[in-house]
Scaffold this motif. Sequence first.
Motif, PDB file in Angstrom:
ATOM      1  N   ASN A 123       0.821  -1.200   0.000  1.00  0.00           N
ATOM      2  CA  ASN A 123       0.000   0.000   0.000  1.00  0.00           C
ATOM      3  C   ASN A 123       0.859   1.256   0.000  1.00  0.00           C
ATOM      4  O   ASN A 123       0.493   2.272  -0.574  1.00  0.00           O
ATOM      5  CB  ASN A 123      -0.922  -0.006   1.220  1.00  0.00           C
ATOM      6  CG  ASN A 123      -1.990  -1.079   1.094  1.00  0.00           C
ATOM      7  OD1 ASN A 123      -2.332  -1.485  -0.010  1.00  0.00           O
ATOM      8  ND2 ASN A 123      -2.493  -1.557   2.215  1.00  0.00           N
TER       9      ASN A 123
ATOM     10  N   ASN B 123       0.621   4.179  -2.673  1.00  0.00           N
ATOM     11  CA  ASN B 123       0.433   5.589  -2.333  1.00  0.00           C
ATOM     12  C   ASN B 123       1.496   6.468  -2.975  1.00  0.00           C
ATOM     13  O   ASN B 123       1.239   7.607  -3.344  1.00  0.00           O
ATOM     14  CB  ASN B 123       0.457   5.764  -0.811  1.00  0.00           C
ATOM     15  CG  ASN B 123      -0.813   5.224  -0.170  1.00  0.00           C
ATOM     16  OD1 ASN B 123      -1.866   5.256  -0.794  1.00  0.00           O
ATOM     17  ND2 ASN B 123      -0.705   4.712   1.040  1.00  0.00           N
TER      18      ASN B 123
ATOM     19  N   LEU C 118       0.261   7.042  -6.285  1.00  0.00           N
ATOM     20  CA  LEU C 118      -0.871   7.954  -6.253  1.00  0.00           C
ATOM     21  C   LEU C 118      -0.406   9.404  -6.199  1.00  0.00           C
ATOM     22  O   LEU C 118      -1.052  10.298  -6.737  1.00  0.00           O
ATOM     23  CB  LEU C 118      -1.745   7.652  -5.036  1.00  0.00           C
ATOM     24  CG  LEU C 118      -2.708   6.475  -5.171  1.00  0.00           C
ATOM     25  CD1 LEU C 118      -3.316   6.166  -3.813  1.00  0.00           C
ATOM     26  CD2 LEU C 118      -3.782   6.766  -6.182  1.00  0.00           C
TER      27      LEU C 118
ATOM     28  N   SER D  99     -17.616  -0.303  -8.604  1.00  0.00           N
ATOM     29  CA  SER D  99     -17.133   1.046  -8.282  1.00  0.00           C
ATOM     30  C   SER D  99     -17.812   2.134  -9.100  1.00  0.00           C
ATOM     31  O   SER D  99     -17.721   3.309  -8.768  1.00  0.00           O
ATOM     32  CB  SER D  99     -15.623   1.115  -8.514  1.00  0.00           C
ATOM     33  OG  SER D  99     -15.333   1.001  -9.899  1.00  0.00           O
TER      34      SER D  99
ATOM     35  N   ASP E   6      -8.799  -2.399  -3.462  1.00  0.00           N
ATOM     36  CA  ASP E   6      -9.574  -1.212  -3.091  1.00  0.00           C
ATOM     37  C   ASP E   6      -8.753   0.057  -3.313  1.00  0.00           C
ATOM     38  O   ASP E   6      -9.265   1.066  -3.834  1.00  0.00           O
ATOM     39  CB  ASP E   6      -9.997  -1.298  -1.620  1.00  0.00           C
ATOM     40  CG  ASP E   6     -11.086  -2.342  -1.388  1.00  0.00           C
ATOM     41  OD1 ASP E   6     -11.804  -2.658  -2.351  1.00  0.00           O
ATOM     42  OD2 ASP E   6     -11.195  -2.837  -0.249  1.00  0.00           O
ATOM     43  N   ASP E   7      -7.469   0.018  -2.929  1.00  0.00           N
ATOM     44  CA  ASP E   7      -6.601   1.182  -3.131  1.00  0.00           C
ATOM     45  C   ASP E   7      -6.373   1.443  -4.620  1.00  0.00           C
ATOM     46  O   ASP E   7      -6.257   2.590  -5.051  1.00  0.00           O
ATOM     47  CB  ASP E   7      -5.260   0.968  -2.432  1.00  0.00           C
ATOM     48  CG  ASP E   7      -5.373   1.128  -0.924  1.00  0.00           C
ATOM     49  OD1 ASP E   7      -6.365   1.731  -0.474  1.00  0.00           O
ATOM     50  OD2 ASP E   7      -4.474   0.655  -0.207  1.00  0.00           O
TER      51      ASP E   7
ATOM     52  N   ILE F  36      -8.550   0.877  -6.982  1.00  0.00           N
ATOM     53  CA  ILE F  36      -9.766   1.538  -7.464  1.00  0.00           C
ATOM     54  C   ILE F  36      -9.710   3.031  -7.155  1.00  0.00           C
ATOM     55  O   ILE F  36     -10.053   3.883  -7.997  1.00  0.00           O
ATOM     56  CB  ILE F  36     -11.021   0.900  -6.835  1.00  0.00           C
ATOM     57  CG1 ILE F  36     -11.170  -0.561  -7.290  1.00  0.00           C
ATOM     58  CG2 ILE F  36     -12.261   1.698  -7.184  1.00  0.00           C
ATOM     59  CD1 ILE F  36     -11.376  -0.733  -8.765  1.00  0.00           C
ATOM     60  N   LYS F  37      -9.268   3.364  -5.931  1.00  0.00           N
ATOM     61  CA  LYS F  37      -9.116   4.780  -5.574  1.00  0.00           C
ATOM     62  C   LYS F  37      -8.124   5.462  -6.513  1.00  0.00           C
ATOM     63  O   LYS F  37      -8.298   6.619  -6.897  1.00  0.00           O
ATOM     64  CB  LYS F  37      -8.644   4.908  -4.130  1.00  0.00           C
ATOM     65  CG  LYS F  37      -9.658   4.429  -3.097  1.00  0.00           C
ATOM     66  CD  LYS F  37      -9.080   4.524  -1.698  1.00  0.00           C
ATOM     67  CE  LYS F  37     -10.055   3.963  -0.663  1.00  0.00           C
ATOM     68  NZ  LYS F  37      -9.453   3.982   0.701  1.00  0.00           N
ATOM     69  N   TYR F  38      -7.086   4.740  -6.848  1.00  0.00           N
ATOM     70  CA  TYR F  38      -6.086   5.262  -7.772  1.00  0.00           C
ATOM     71  C   TYR F  38      -6.708   5.574  -9.136  1.00  0.00           C
ATOM     72  O   TYR F  38      -6.482   6.642  -9.726  1.00  0.00           O
ATOM     73  CB  TYR F  38      -4.962   4.231  -7.900  1.00  0.00           C
ATOM     74  CG  TYR F  38      -3.942   4.538  -8.967  1.00  0.00           C
ATOM     75  CD1 TYR F  38      -3.041   5.586  -8.814  1.00  0.00           C
ATOM     76  CD2 TYR F  38      -3.870   3.762 -10.120  1.00  0.00           C
ATOM     77  CE1 TYR F  38      -2.107   5.857  -9.781  1.00  0.00           C
ATOM     78  CE2 TYR F  38      -2.937   4.030 -11.097  1.00  0.00           C
ATOM     79  CZ  TYR F  38      -2.049   5.078 -10.922  1.00  0.00           C
ATOM     80  OH  TYR F  38      -1.123   5.348 -11.886  1.00  0.00           O
TER      81      TYR F  38
ATOM     82  N   GLN G 204      -9.814   6.174  -9.726  1.00  0.00           N
ATOM     83  CA  GLN G 204     -10.719   7.313  -9.572  1.00  0.00           C
ATOM     84  C   GLN G 204      -9.953   8.629  -9.605  1.00  0.00           C
ATOM     85  O   GLN G 204     -10.428   9.630 -10.151  1.00  0.00           O
ATOM     86  CB  GLN G 204     -11.506   7.171  -8.269  1.00  0.00           C
ATOM     87  CG  GLN G 204     -12.534   6.049  -8.304  1.00  0.00           C
ATOM     88  CD  GLN G 204     -13.149   5.764  -6.954  1.00  0.00           C
ATOM     89  OE1 GLN G 204     -12.560   6.089  -5.918  1.00  0.00           O
ATOM     90  NE2 GLN G 204     -14.324   5.137  -6.955  1.00  0.00           N
ATOM     91  N   LYS G 205      -8.751   8.613  -9.042  1.00  0.00           N
ATOM     92  CA  LYS G 205      -7.935   9.821  -9.087  1.00  0.00           C
ATOM     93  C   LYS G 205      -7.484  10.112 -10.517  1.00  0.00           C
ATOM     94  O   LYS G 205      -7.413  11.258 -10.948  1.00  0.00           O
ATOM     95  CB  LYS G 205      -6.723   9.666  -8.173  1.00  0.00           C
ATOM     96  CG  LYS G 205      -5.969  10.973  -7.944  1.00  0.00           C
ATOM     97  CD  LYS G 205      -5.023  10.857  -6.762  1.00  0.00           C
ATOM     98  CE  LYS G 205      -4.386  12.208  -6.483  1.00  0.00           C
ATOM     99  NZ  LYS G 205      -3.517  12.177  -5.276  1.00  0.00           N
TER     100      LYS G 205
ATOM    101  N   ASN H  46     -10.271  11.884 -12.311  1.00  0.00           N
ATOM    102  CA  ASN H  46     -10.354  13.307 -11.988  1.00  0.00           C
ATOM    103  C   ASN H  46      -9.285  14.121 -12.700  1.00  0.00           C
ATOM    104  O   ASN H  46      -9.467  15.295 -12.987  1.00  0.00           O
ATOM    105  CB  ASN H  46     -10.225  13.512 -10.475  1.00  0.00           C
ATOM    106  CG  ASN H  46     -11.397  12.903  -9.730  1.00  0.00           C
ATOM    107  OD1 ASN H  46     -12.485  12.804 -10.277  1.00  0.00           O
ATOM    108  ND2 ASN H  46     -11.161  12.482  -8.496  1.00  0.00           N
TER     109      ASN H  46
END
Length: 648
Positions: free
Chosen positions: A362, A366, A369, A415, A470-471, A473-475, A477-478, A481
Amino acid sequence: MFTNTKKSFFNLSVLKTNIQKLGKFLSNMIMPNISIFIALGLINSLFMPYGWIPNKYLSELIFPISSYLLPILIGYTGGRLIGGDRGGIPGAISTIGIISNSSIHALLGVMISGPLAGFLIYLLDKKIQKRIKSGFEMLVNNFSSAIISILSLILSFFIIGPFVNYFSSYLFYFISFIIKNNLLPFSAIFIEPAKIFFLNNMINHGIFSPLGFQEVQEKGKSLFFLLESNPGPGLGVLISWLLFGYHSNKKIIYSSTIIHFFGGIHEIYFPYVLKIPRLIIALILGSMTGIFFLSFFHGGLISSASPGSILSIIAMTPKDYYYSNLMSVFFSFFVSFVCSSFLLKTIKQKDIKGYDSSLNLNTDLNKNLNSLKSIDNIAYSLNKDKIIKIFVACDAGMGSSIMGAAILNKKVKLSKLPLFVSVNYSAIDVLPKNADIVITHIKLTDKAKSCVPTAMHFSLNNFLDYHFYDDLIKYLQKVTNKSNSDTISNTELNSKMKNNVNTQKLFKLTKKNIFLNQYAYNKEEAINFVGSKLFEQGYVKFEYIKSMLEREKLAPTWLGESIALPHGTISAKDKVLNTGIIFCQFPKGVQFGENIDDIAHLVIGIAARNNEHVMVVSSLTNALDDENIIKELSNTKDYNRVLEILSL
């Protein structure tokens, strides 16, 4: 068995691995014959003149069992491990040469002669098996086995036996000198590190047991039997881990403690010491304390404590020496526990080898990210192709990668990402050059980078690490954006493209593919079992089993969540005759991963042609969402329930 290049010989990591392999091999010679040691010890304890019910006639059984039966069985086992069933007979016959020309107990020599005989038969079979004319197999096999047996017998009688005599006599004089000068406790400096490299059985049964049997004939007991088998030091380490270990699975450690102390399986605490190598200090100090008490109070056993369980030690203790032996075990535990606890409470988390690998993953994620350059690279790919292509890759592309892809694909769908994401699985060697993100096992990442250097690479220790996905997926999503490009949704993706995970089901699991309530001492034994079932049911050629073991060396096939998925290498696909899967349940668990907590209760052996097995693996993945389902699969005795859960 060993790496053959000069360069690798001087590599400490490879050397350590090879030493551990040697130790495990020697252990595998001893473990199937443990009951003989126990029987011998009980006969000693009961019928010898100093036993509980002395019997002159029954005590005469001890000599033939210890001097003939035990060495012959170990020689047979050693030959069979190397040369298969045909290696067992030469291994047993070569033992006679050791017995006939050895003035001491034959165990040490047998651990050399048995495997050597098996190796000779292995070499011969490799040369002649494919050249035997049809109809002459039995004749050639029987005569070749007899010839190798005679050759092994001669080598054992004239070379190995005298060498062992020479070595053992000097070893006995050396140890006698140590005892007379009260230096025996310092032997722990050598015993405990050697045990950690899985040389415990070689030390106990190859060195101390012959010396012990000789001393028993003179004194009626011997402390040599308790030098290596004392469970006290290991118990101290395990209890300290149970109380002070970082983020440890307490349930696993508790079970390990019970198995070690009452079951006598000392190997179970070795990985805890390998995680924090300085814990070897606690083992040495604890062992030194135990040996000191043994020497001071003249303790000892009347036979080998095999396995090194407190129950075995009590059973092998002469009736007047319980106090000295139990005090030795207790104080060795106490000193080891105090020292281990101090080390665990003062050590830094980063110094723990293998500590919480998921946190490191993780952390790496990060970092990516927060890397604008990385995000811009993906954004460029998105502008260019309107798609992010993710590949979960393993060596063969037939097991762990499918599960990882299935989990990630499910999370992508849930997601509601507004961008187009394609999740696929692949063998590393055939990764497409246009892959944007590649996810592999940490041991295979370098290989993946060489195949697709332009992709972003993420490493996993556990393909079922849901937090990682899960992380990720957040990546994504970023990334969304950051991107200003036109995108299409994953709902459109499902209508435009059929994901590989939804490949048509062409293989059907039946009761004959399911084996419940099995036991394996280690993962190699488990892999051999599932591989042999694949072979017996006509799915693979026999050589495929070897490729499954070779695949395991590349990276563990332990996926997490109690599941391992062993399969062959990609180069062994020509050994697959038909797609087949063996579902094997090990209720007591088998350590498959590199960490002590990486225990598999479900071992699914795979042999695949094309993608015919994908739906079976995908069904397993769907079952992983519920911990209760996994627990049920790990313990059920109902074959129909397994089929029902997997919906096959």
